[in-house]
Design a protein around this motif. Structure first.
Motif, mmCIF file in Angstrom:
data_model
loop_
_atom_site.group_PDB
_atom_site.id
_atom_site.type_symbol
_atom_site.label_atom_id
_atom_site.label_comp_id
_atom_site.label_asym_id
_atom_site.label_seq_id
_atom_site.Cartn_x
_atom_site.Cartn_y
_atom_site.Cartn_z
ATOM 1 N N ILE A 102 0.853 -1.189 0.000
ATOM 2 C CA ILE A 102 0.000 0.000 0.000
ATOM 3 C C ILE A 102 0.888 1.238 0.000
ATOM 4 O O ILE A 102 1.744 1.390 0.891
ATOM 5 N N PRO A 103 0.716 2.140 -0.960
ATOM 6 C CA PRO A 103 1.598 3.318 -1.039
ATOM 7 C C PRO A 103 1.368 4.282 0.129
ATOM 8 O O PRO A 103 0.262 4.372 0.675
ATOM 9 N N GLU A 104 2.420 4.971 0.537
ATOM 10 C CA GLU A 104 2.351 5.939 1.627
ATOM 11 C C GLU A 104 1.750 7.256 1.123
ATOM 12 O O GLU A 104 2.033 7.691 0.002
ATOM 13 N N PRO A 105 0.896 7.923 1.945
ATOM 14 C CA PRO A 105 0.321 9.208 1.519
ATOM 15 C C PRO A 105 1.342 10.337 1.669
ATOM 16 O O PRO A 105 2.348 10.207 2.372
ATOM 17 N N THR A 106 1.043 11.454 1.014
ATOM 18 C CA THR A 106 1.913 12.628 1.127
ATOM 19 C C THR A 106 1.609 13.378 2.420
ATOM 20 O O THR A 106 0.570 13.161 3.050
ATOM 21 N N GLN A 107 2.503 14.254 2.834
ATOM 22 C CA GLN A 107 2.304 15.041 4.042
ATOM 23 C C GLN A 107 1.053 15.906 3.940
ATOM 24 O O GLN A 107 0.331 16.100 4.909
ATOM 25 N N ARG A 108 0.821 16.465 2.750
ATOM 26 C CA ARG A 108 -0.359 17.323 2.570
ATOM 27 C C ARG A 108 -1.639 16.509 2.727
ATOM 28 O O ARG A 108 -2.600 16.969 3.340
ATOM 29 N N GLU A 109 -1.646 15.311 2.188
ATOM 30 C CA GLU A 109 -2.823 14.445 2.315
ATOM 31 C C GLU A 109 -3.080 14.074 3.772
ATOM 32 O O GLU A 109 -4.226 14.044 4.230
ATOM 33 N N VAL A 110 -2.020 13.801 4.516
ATOM 34 C CA VAL A 110 -2.160 13.477 5.938
ATOM 35 C C VAL A 110 -2.734 14.670 6.698
ATOM 36 O O VAL A 110 -3.629 14.518 7.554
ATOM 37 N N ALA A 111 -2.239 15.879 6.394
ATOM 38 C CA ALA A 111 -2.712 17.080 7.087
ATOM 39 C C ALA A 111 -4.200 17.314 6.814
ATOM 40 O O ALA A 111 -4.970 17.651 7.723
ATOM 41 N N MET A 112 -4.625 17.149 5.562
ATOM 42 C CA MET A 112 -6.028 17.341 5.223
ATOM 43 C C MET A 112 -6.918 16.291 5.912
ATOM 44 O O MET A 112 -8.005 16.592 6.371
ATOM 45 N N THR A 113 -6.408 15.068 5.994
ATOM 46 C CA THR A 113 -7.171 14.008 6.666
ATOM 47 C C THR A 113 -7.308 14.313 8.153
ATOM 48 O O THR A 113 -8.370 14.086 8.753
ATOM 49 N N ASP A 114 -6.240 14.829 8.773
ATOM 50 C CA ASP A 114 -6.306 15.195 10.187
ATOM 51 C C ASP A 114 -7.362 16.274 10.420
ATOM 52 O O ASP A 114 -8.115 16.229 11.407
#
Length: 322
Positions: free
Chosen positions: A177-189
Motif C-alpha cells: 500500500i503506497p504511503e500518503p503525502t504530508q499534505r494528504e495526511v494534514a487534510m485528513t487530520d
C-alpha cells in the motif's frame, strides 16, 4: 438471566466463586427456507454418505479425518475423560496493561457474578483492575475447550472476554500500500478533527432490520401471506406408497389374466400420482378407488375358486330317481 457456568476465579491464594452469564445476544433476523408456491417448510435431514440412510442423533459422534483419508471415531465420553485443567476454574496467569491486548483477539463476552459468600474478594479484584487500568489474563474451559481470556471491568461488573489463539488470526496478505503525502495526511487530520464527538451507541439503528420489518408489515396488510400446509405425518407417506403398490399389484394381476384396468382403476392410479404432488382430495380419491379395486380383484378370485369346486361337487352328487 440464567447462569451457563459455575466455578471460581483464582489468583494467588485467593479464590472467588462466581457464576458466568452470556453478556451479549444476537438480534439478527431469522429466516427459514420454504417452498415458494405454498410456503411449506424445507427441512434438512442428517444422512449417511455411504447409503443415504437418515441417522438418528444417538448414533452421531465426532470423527477426525487423517491425512491419508481414514477416520478416527471419538465419543463425547472420551473427550470428557481427557487430562486437562479443571473446567470449573478461571485461573489468573498475570495482570497486563489494557493497551497490550489487541481487540482483534477478543471473542465472546461474559458477565461474572460473585457468589454471596465471595462479594468482598470480588469487589477487591474489580477495584484493582479498574484503578490500575490493567486486564487479568486468564485460562478457562468453556464448553469443553480451554481458552485464553481477559478480565476487565464494565459498569462495576467484571467481564470475561474469551480470546482467539494467535494462530487463529490471519495475517493480511495485501499488495504493498503506497504511503500518503504530508499534505494528504494534514487534510485528513483536519477532516477527522471536524468529526470528533463522543460515542453514543444508542444513537445508531439497524436500518436493515427496520426495513425488513416494514416489508413484512406491508405484505401482511396487503394479504400477501401464505398459510403453510400442515406437515404430513411420516406414516401418511407410507400409506400412500402402500396403496400405490397395491394398485400396481392389481394391475399386474389383471394383465396376467389378459384383462385391462377399467376406468375406475385408471382414475385411481392417476389420483395416486396427484396425491404425491400434494392434492389432498385426489389422494383420498386414490385411496378409495384403490380399496374398491382391491376388493373387486379379491371377489373375482374367490368366484374363480368357487366355480371348479361347484362343478366337482355336481359330478360327485348322485342323480335322483325320476
Amino acid at each position: 438471566m440464567r447462569a451457563i457456568w459455575k466455578g471460581a476465579v483464582s489468583f494467588g491464594l485467593v479464590t472467588v466463586p462466581v457464576r458466568l452469564y452470556t453478556a451479549t445476544e444476537n438480534h439478527d433476523l431469522k429466516f427459514h427456507q420454504v417452498r415458494r408456491p405454498d410456503g411449506s417448510r424445507v427441512r434438512y435431514k442428517k444422512v449417511a454418505e455411504a447409503d443415504g440412510e437418515e441417522v438418528p442423533s444417538c448414533e452421531i459422534v465426532k470423527g477426525y479425518d487423517t491425512a491419508d483419508g481414514r477416520t478416527v471415531i471419538i465419543t463425547d465420553e472420551e473427550l470428557a475423560a481427557l487430562d486437562s485443567r479443571s473446567a470449573k476454574e478461571i485461573s489468573v496467569e498475570k495482570f497486563v496493561p489494557a493497551d497490550q491486548i489487541d481487540p482483534l483477539l477478543l471473542d465472546r463476552s461474559y458477565y461474572l457474578e460473585p457468589d454471596k459468600t465471595a462479594v468482598k474478594p470480588y469487589t477487591l479484584l474489580r477495584e484493582a483492575l479498574a484503578t490500575t487500568d490493567r486486564m487479568a489474563v486468564v485460562t478457562v474451559s468453556v464448553r469443553a475447550r480451554l481458552s485464553m481470556a481477559v478480565l476487565r471491568v464494565r459498569e462495576d461488573v467484571i467481564v470475561m472476554q474469551t480470546m482467539l489463539w494467535p494462530d487463529e488470526v490471519r495475517e493480511p496478505a495485501f499488495d504493498e500500500i503506497p504511503e500518503p503525502t504530508q499534505r494528504e495526511v494534514a487534510m485528513t487530520d483536519l477532516l477527522i478533527e471536524s468529526m470528533v464527538d463522543d460515542f453514543e451507541p444508542n444513537g445508531y439503528e439497524d436500518d436493515y432490520h427496520a426495513a425488513v420489518q416494514a416489508l413484512v408489515e406491508r405484505k401482511l396488510a396487503g394479504g400477501e401471506v401464505q398459510a403453510a400446509p400442515a406437515a404430513k405425518d411420516g406414516n401418511d407417506g407410507e400409506v400412500v406408497d402402500l396403496l400405490a403398490a397395491l394398485q400396481r399389484s392389481v394391475d399386474r394381476a389383471k394383465a396376467a389374466r389378459g384383462e385391462q384396468p377399467d376406468a375406475q382403476d385408471a382414475g385411481a392410479q392417476g389420483s395416486g400420482s396427484d396425491s404425491e404432488s400434494g392434492s389432498g382430495d385426489d389422494a383420498a380419491s386414490a385411496r378409495t378407488s384403490t380399496r374398491k379395486s382391491a376388493k373387486a380383484a379379491t371377489a373375482k378370485k374367490a368366484q374363480a375358486a368357487k366355480t371348479p369346486a361347484k362343478k366337482a361337487a355336481a359330478k360327485r352328487a348322485p342323480r335322483k330317481a325320476g
